[in-house]
Design a protein around this motif. Structure first.
Motif, mmCIF file in Angstrom:
data_model
loop_
_atom_site.group_PDB
_atom_site.id
_atom_site.type_symbol
_atom_site.label_atom_id
_atom_site.label_comp_id
_atom_site.label_asym_id
_atom_site.label_seq_id
_atom_site.Cartn_x
_atom_site.Cartn_y
_atom_site.Cartn_z
ATOM 1 N N GLN A 88 -23.476 -5.421 -36.831
ATOM 2 C CA GLN A 88 -24.339 -5.211 -35.663
ATOM 3 C C GLN A 88 -24.518 -3.723 -35.389
ATOM 4 O OE1 GLN A 88 -24.591 -7.898 -32.117
ATOM 5 N NE2 GLN A 88 -23.312 -6.311 -31.162
ATOM 6 N N LEU A 89 -23.428 -2.951 -35.508
ATOM 7 C CA LEU A 89 -23.506 -1.516 -35.285
ATOM 8 C C LEU A 89 -24.371 -0.840 -36.347
ATOM 9 C CD1 LEU A 89 -22.631 0.943 -33.640
ATOM 10 C CD2 LEU A 89 -20.570 1.075 -35.065
ATOM 11 N N ALA A 90 -24.268 -1.299 -37.592
ATOM 12 C CA ALA A 90 -25.092 -0.727 -38.661
ATOM 13 C C ALA A 90 -26.577 -0.936 -38.364
ATOM 14 C CB ALA A 90 -24.728 -1.355 -40.004
ATOM 15 N N ARG A 91 -26.948 -2.120 -37.929
ATOM 16 C CA ARG A 91 -28.359 -2.389 -37.606
ATOM 17 C C ARG A 91 -28.807 -1.578 -36.394
ATOM 18 N NH1 ARG A 91 -26.575 -7.734 -39.123
ATOM 19 N NH2 ARG A 91 -26.330 -8.376 -36.939
ATOM 20 N N ALA A 92 -27.884 -1.368 -35.436
ATOM 21 C CA ALA A 92 -28.208 -0.543 -34.272
ATOM 22 C C ALA A 92 -28.465 0.905 -34.693
ATOM 23 C CB ALA A 92 -27.068 -0.602 -33.254
ATOM 24 N N CYS A 93 -27.675 1.392 -35.645
ATOM 25 C CA CYS A 93 -27.876 2.757 -36.141
ATOM 26 C C CYS A 93 -29.238 2.906 -36.819
ATOM 27 C CB CYS A 93 -26.765 3.146 -37.111
ATOM 28 S SG CYS A 93 -25.150 3.411 -36.332
ATOM 29 N N VAL A 94 -29.690 1.861 -37.508
ATOM 30 C CA VAL A 94 -31.040 1.889 -38.105
ATOM 31 C C VAL A 94 -32.078 2.059 -36.998
ATOM 32 C CG1 VAL A 94 -32.777 0.550 -39.354
ATOM 33 C CG2 VAL A 94 -30.398 0.507 -40.116
ATOM 34 N N LEU A 95 -31.943 1.277 -35.936
ATOM 35 C CA LEU A 95 -32.895 1.352 -34.827
ATOM 36 C C LEU A 95 -32.851 2.725 -34.149
ATOM 37 C CD1 LEU A 95 -32.289 -2.166 -33.230
ATOM 38 C CD2 LEU A 95 -34.290 -1.443 -34.561
ATOM 39 N N ALA A 96 -31.693 3.384 -34.186
ATOM 40 C CA ALA A 96 -31.539 4.708 -33.578
ATOM 41 C C ALA A 96 -31.887 5.828 -34.564
ATOM 42 C CB ALA A 96 -30.112 4.885 -33.074
ATOM 43 N N ASP A 97 -32.440 5.461 -35.741
ATOM 44 C CA ASP A 97 -32.863 6.431 -36.770
ATOM 45 C C ASP A 97 -31.700 7.262 -37.301
ATOM 46 O OD1 ASP A 97 -35.587 5.680 -36.690
ATOM 47 O OD2 ASP A 97 -35.921 6.953 -34.932
ATOM 48 N N ASP A 98 -30.506 6.687 -37.344
ATOM 49 C CA ASP A 98 -29.351 7.364 -37.933
ATOM 50 C C ASP A 98 -29.007 6.623 -39.226
ATOM 51 O OD1 ASP A 98 -27.025 8.673 -38.572
ATOM 52 O OD2 ASP A 98 -26.170 8.565 -36.546
ATOM 53 N N ARG A 99 -29.765 6.891 -40.263
ATOM 54 C CA ARG A 99 -29.670 6.106 -41.491
ATOM 55 C C ARG A 99 -28.322 6.268 -42.181
ATOM 56 N NH1 ARG A 99 -32.681 3.309 -44.993
ATOM 57 N NH2 ARG A 99 -32.057 3.355 -47.199
ATOM 58 N N GLN A 100 -27.800 7.488 -42.239
ATOM 59 C CA GLN A 100 -26.531 7.682 -42.938
ATOM 60 C C GLN A 100 -25.403 6.936 -42.247
ATOM 61 O OE1 GLN A 100 -26.233 9.237 -46.019
ATOM 62 N NE2 GLN A 100 -24.293 8.109 -45.843
ATOM 63 N N ALA A 101 -25.383 6.985 -40.916
ATOM 64 C CA ALA A 101 -24.358 6.233 -40.180
ATOM 65 C C ALA A 101 -24.522 4.742 -40.427
ATOM 66 C CB ALA A 101 -24.450 6.536 -38.686
ATOM 67 N N ALA A 102 -25.764 4.288 -40.524
ATOM 68 C CA ALA A 102 -26.026 2.870 -40.779
ATOM 69 C C ALA A 102 -25.491 2.454 -42.141
ATOM 70 C CB ALA A 102 -27.519 2.586 -40.683
ATOM 71 N N ILE A 103 -25.733 3.298 -43.165
ATOM 72 C CA ILE A 103 -25.253 2.988 -44.526
ATOM 73 C C ILE A 103 -23.723 2.952 -44.543
ATOM 74 C CG2 ILE A 103 -25.088 3.870 -46.885
ATOM 75 C CD1 ILE A 103 -27.952 4.991 -46.494
ATOM 76 N N ASN A 104 -23.087 3.960 -43.945
ATOM 77 C CA ASN A 104 -21.620 4.012 -43.936
ATOM 78 C C ASN A 104 -21.025 2.813 -43.193
ATOM 79 O OD1 ASN A 104 -21.827 6.449 -45.282
ATOM 80 N ND2 ASN A 104 -21.537 7.694 -43.428
ATOM 81 N N THR A 105 -21.642 2.451 -42.093
ATOM 82 C CA THR A 105 -21.123 1.327 -41.297
ATOM 83 C C THR A 105 -21.333 0.002 -42.029
ATOM 84 O OG1 THR A 105 -21.665 2.580 -39.296
ATOM 85 C CG2 THR A 105 -21.164 0.246 -39.018
#
Length: 296
Positions: free
Chosen positions: A234-251
């Motif tokens: 859920q946090l990874a998908r939230a990071c995508v929505l927040a335009d933080d792609r690297q955090a999304a990939i790591n999560t």
């Protein structure tokens, strides 16, 4: 524990004594009790024995009314009958009734899997009304168990609102679940309720709350492995929505690792985690990769 005698015993004793115009001191001498003992009976601080209830009945010419209130009725053994009995006599709820409510909740969860959220929401509302009432009437250890059970029912109701698209219903019951879970001190459930609250925020377009509340859920102690894995997805998908792609990939990578750990976990799992199997985590992983544009 709930009292053995009917909670109306004290008020009935006081009414009968007052109508007979007998003082506590005079009645105490007749029934071989102290004045303070009778006072405690009337105040509900003391349980009447059969012998004392019989003597009070005789002294006040009560025709067995006090004896009837002093003796607990035969409790039904069937879970459905116990719940029905508790609805009529909330002050006589016992631990077996709480177990019956837990079994009923488990069956409602699986009914949702088959029929869908909208079909089970009316029954869940009725059962929430009942368990809320029972919790208000209970004290000591039994209240703690009922509050925990009420929190689980409210968490499930919150999910039903999310699934049915009824955001007002979901918000109401998830907020109530938070209140009850804080009282019960059930950390694993509190983390789950926070996770659902974050999901609701995401559905209503509040990306900041989706991120913040999901992160708060992940800090709760005692979280089940399945919940930890889900919250990372859920946090990874939230990071995508927040335009933080690297955090999304790591999560997302961390979420995959958590999912493997959850599937390998051999310990006890909370009852609301029953559906978190390999197919569930495959779906979460696939949904998260799709959000990242990794369609293969």
């Amino acid at each position: 524990m709930s009292p053995i005698a009917d909670p109306r015993f004290g008020a009935q004793l006081r009414r009968l004594r007052t109508e007979a115009r007998i003082s506590l001191r005079a009645l105490a001498q007749v029934v071989y009790q102290s004045k303070s003992q009778l006072h405690d009976l009337e105040a509900g601080r003391r349980q009447p024995s059969d012998d004392v209830a019989r003597r009070l009945d005789d002294a006040l010419t009560a025709d067995g009314r006090l004896m009837a209130l002093a003796r607990p009725p035969e409790l039904p053994g069937d879970g459905a009958d116990r719940i029905a009995f508790a609805a009529r006599h909330p002050m006589r709820t016992d631990p077996a009734t709480v177990d019956a409510l837990a079994d009923l909740l488990a069956s409602q969860r699986r009914l949702d899997d088959v029929l869908g959220a909208a079909a089970v929401m009316p029954a869940v509302q009725a059962n929430l009304d009942l368990v809320s009432h029972l919790a208000r009437e209970a004290h000591d250890d039994l209240r703690s168990r009922l509050i925990d059970q009420a929190a689980q029912w409210a968490q499930f109701a919150g999910w039903l609102g999310i699934a049915a698209g009824d955001h007002g219903w979901s918000r109401h019951w998830l907020n109530q679940a938070l209140e009850w879970t804080v009282e019960s001190g059930h950390d694993a459930l509190l983390g789950t309720v926070l996770s659902f609250r974050a999901d609701l925020a995401g559905q209503t377009g509040d990306i900041g709350a989706l991120l913040g509340v999901t992160r708060a859920a992940l800090t709760r102690p005692g979280m089940s492995p399945g919940q930890l894995a889900y919250d990372h997805y859920q946090l990874a998908r939230a990071c995508v929505l927040a335009d933080d792609r690297q955090a999304a990939i790591n999560t997302a990578v961390a979420a995959d690792e958590r999912a493997i750990a959850a599937l390998e976990h051999k310990g006890e799992m909370p009852p609301w985690d029953y559906y978190r199997d390999r197919a569930f985590f495959d779906l979460e992983a696939g949904t998260t990769r799709a959000a990242l544009g990794q369609h293969e």
